[in-house]
Design an enzyme around this catalytic site. Structure first.
Site, PDB file in Angstrom:
ATOM      1  N   ASP A  63       0.850  -1.197   0.000  1.00  0.00           N
ATOM      2  CA  ASP A  63       0.000   0.000   0.000  1.00  0.00           C
ATOM      3  C   ASP A  63       0.886   1.248   0.000  1.00  0.00           C
ATOM      4  O   ASP A  63       1.741   1.410   0.879  1.00  0.00           O
ATOM      5  CB  ASP A  63      -0.859   0.068   1.268  1.00  0.00           C
ATOM      6  N   HIS A  67      -2.801   5.745  -1.469  1.00  0.00           N
ATOM      7  CA  HIS A  67      -3.982   4.866  -1.381  1.00  0.00           C
ATOM      8  C   HIS A  67      -5.076   5.529  -0.539  1.00  0.00           C
ATOM      9  O   HIS A  67      -6.255   5.317  -0.783  1.00  0.00           O
ATOM     10  CB  HIS A  67      -3.564   3.530  -0.779  1.00  0.00           C
TER      11      HIS A  67
END
Ligand code: 23J
Ligand code: MN
Length: 247
Positions: A63, A67
């Site tokens: 991630d 994000h």
């Protein structure tokens, strides 16, 4: 001396591997799909290959700060812009497997982190911190553990992430489908790992496995995401190197 034990922390990319399911009012994550283009046949006599379809957040994945809305303006916050030095670094493992076996909603708290530090020393700045739950050993519907009120899986409380940020960590990784608990929407802020980590420019790793094969300290992690332009995350191979040991 060049000796290291190498542990693969990656699940196989497989159309049957579960993906996160969000409340129905939200857009949903597509599963991994593989379409055969040719297989040494009339479509290509000497080669076999596939077209892939996948969400950035499929299977074992990284991630990036962008994000989350809290990290949308973080400099170099997309996977293609993160400095490559960030993809190699030290890793520590906090073992929550006993608690998670007893309680699907097991919470990583500051007390657990402080007890870990009493045993293993202060979490080093710039380290990856992985939460071991043995959740990666679950199969089928037990992995998402979906109930009428949503998914139930372990994760950190907001204050635990705040403490890790005080330590200056590089990122936080889990064996579950997200860095947040299944019920993470109910904390303040909602999804605290995503909100706080990415707002601070830190990274996430999800759907890891084989954390039971790692020492609490001393290993190095190699975790470079795909260089997707403007990408918010990416499936990747995650390897741990344990110096001085042999496979
Ligand atoms: C989108 C929305 C909520 C969450 C997630 C994605 C993830 O866990 C993810 O894969 O980053 S909680
Ligand atoms: Mn993700």
């Amino acid at each position: 001396d060049g000796q290291a034990r190498i542990v693969d922390l990656t699940h196989t990319l497989d159309p049957d591997f579960p993906v996160i399911i969000l409340p129905p009012e939200f857009g949903q994550c597509a599963r991994f799909r593989m379409e055969e283009v040719s297989a040494y046949d009339h479509r290509g006599p000497a080669w076999k290959w596939h077209n892939l379809t996948l969400n950035e957040h499929t299977g074992t994945h990284f991630d990036a700060p962008i994000h989350w809305v809290s990290g949308k303006d973080v400099p170099n916050g997309a996977v293609d812009a993160i400095p490559p030095e960030m993809f190699v670094g030290p890793v520590v493992v906090i073992d929550c497997s006993e608690g998670a076996a007893q309680d699907a909603d097991f919470e990583l708290t500051p007390d657990i982190i402080l007890a870990w530090e009493d045993a293993h020393g202060r979490i080093p700045a710039d380290a990856w911190v992985l939460m071991r739950t043995d959740w990666s050993k679950r199969r089928g519907t037990d992995y998402l553990n979906m109930h009428n009120d949503g998914p139930h899986s372990p994760g950190p409380v907001p204050a635990a992430i705040e403490l890790l940020l005080e330590r200056g960590i590089r990122g936080f990784g889990t064996e579950t489908v997200g860095t947040d608990a299944g019920q993470g929407a109910h904390y303040t802020p909602p999804y605290p790992a995503h909100y706080l980590l990415h707002g601070a420019g830190k990274y996430g790793l999800q759907c890891l496995c084989n954390l039971d094969q790692l020492p609490p300290t001393g290993a190095m992690l190699i975790a470079p995401p795909l260089k997707i332009k403007g990408g918010t995350g990416s499936p990747l191979r995650v390897l741990a190197l344990i110096p001085g040991e042999t496979t």
